[in-house]
Enzyme design. Sequence first.
Site, short mmCIF file in Angstrom:
data_model
loop_
_atom_site.label_atom_id
_atom_site.label_comp_id
_atom_site.label_asym_id
_atom_site.label_seq_id
_atom_site.Cartn_x
_atom_site.Cartn_y
_atom_site.Cartn_z
N TYR A 43 6.04 -6.28 2.83
CA TYR A 43 4.89 -4.51 2.06
C TYR A 43 4.74 -3.99 3.30
CZ TYR A 43 0.81 -2.29 0.18
OH TYR A 43 -0.62 -1.23 -0.01
N ASP A 58 -6.08 6.68 7.75
CA ASP A 58 -5.44 6.44 5.93
C ASP A 58 -6.93 7.18 5.23
OD1 ASP A 58 -4.27 5.87 4.36
OD2 ASP A 58 -5.60 3.88 3.74
N ASP A 85 3.51 1.66 -0.30
CA ASP A 85 2.14 1.94 -0.56
C ASP A 85 2.61 3.29 -0.56
OD1 ASP A 85 0.00 3.32 -0.55
OD2 ASP A 85 -1.20 2.28 0.98
N ASP A 87 0.13 5.95 -1.77
CA ASP A 87 -0.86 6.27 -1.99
C ASP A 87 -0.92 6.84 -3.24
OD1 ASP A 87 -1.83 5.81 0.35
OD2 ASP A 87 -0.85 7.92 1.32
N GLU A 114 -1.38 4.86 -7.65
CA GLU A 114 -3.23 4.79 -7.29
C GLU A 114 -3.33 5.94 -8.09
OE1 GLU A 114 -5.01 5.38 -3.13
OE2 GLU A 114 -3.78 4.56 -3.58
N CYS A 122 -9.24 4.84 2.00
CA CYS A 122 -9.33 3.48 1.60
C CYS A 122 -9.77 2.58 0.72
CB CYS A 122 -9.80 2.38 2.63
SG CYS A 122 -9.75 1.24 3.26
N ASN A 209 -4.71 -7.98 -3.63
CA ASN A 209 -4.82 -7.67 -2.28
C ASN A 209 -6.23 -8.32 -1.75
OD1 ASN A 209 -4.25 -6.18 -0.07
ND2 ASN A 209 -5.45 -4.64 -0.44
#
Length: 297
Positions: A43, A58, A85, A87, A114, A122, A209
């Site tokens: 990942y 982040d 990721d 975002d 997301e 975060c 996660n």
Amino acid sequence: MPGVSAGRRLQAALRSEQPLQIVGAVHAYAALLAETAGFRAMYLSGAGVANASIGVPDLAITGLEDVLIDIRRITGATELPLLVDADTGFGGAFNIARTVREFIRAGAAGLHIEDQVTEKRCGHRPGKAIVSTEEMQDRIRMAADAKTDPDFMIMARTDALAVDGFNAVIERAQAFEEAGADAIFAEAMTDISHYGQVVASVHIPVLANLTEFGLTPMFHVDELREQGIAMALYPLSAFRAMNKAALDVFVELRTKGTQRGALKRMQTREELYEVLRYHDYEQKLDQLLEQRTRSKT
């Protein structure tokens, strides 16, 4: 698996173990270490790119090209499938489509997008805000429509628990599946039973996660398996350990004037060479030099 797409390699890894342990790698050498340890998938964290490659928090500061650089480096070093990721997709609808195409071109096996607003935080910090279910469905539809590898995974992440409660997580997971998501990422769950309920509500794989120092307890893979979780993600575990080790060595070197006391905590030169297959490269170089010498005689 030469000739097999990265997406298909991820699908094969999913069938190989349950839950599939996916470990974060912040750069190509960390990816090689993960492969050496026996992981079947890895990942690339958005926080990892921001923190390790750029040196910033982040907080949606990094862009698509920053992530693509790290994807290419990692996928150039290993055949293990890489989940990335994305975002919120790095922009509007057409940007999301470009993100998918560029990720596939760079060798990624899948991404998660997301439902936070563009100015994201975060997932384990307060103050998160999320877009409407309908807007997130549009993101997913655009991402799914842009796939050039049919096996590339479009994973939908929801941060709804902290904002609207657990019922919203279930409702959004179902809506995201309907929009074309291949998997669900239920972020910042606080109880093991949450995962079982999410799994039961959809017909696609669900990821847990397990980031350290966050809101989710560090559940064991056996506990997650009982809940039907398909993927267990450890996004920055090695990165955190590397950071602590590096700082400890820097402090010892600065305060004691020598690294002698830190040697036992260091990877040796030969251990480094083994991971990199250094001697294979050196042997090839010797062969080339030998051929050059022969051609001159």
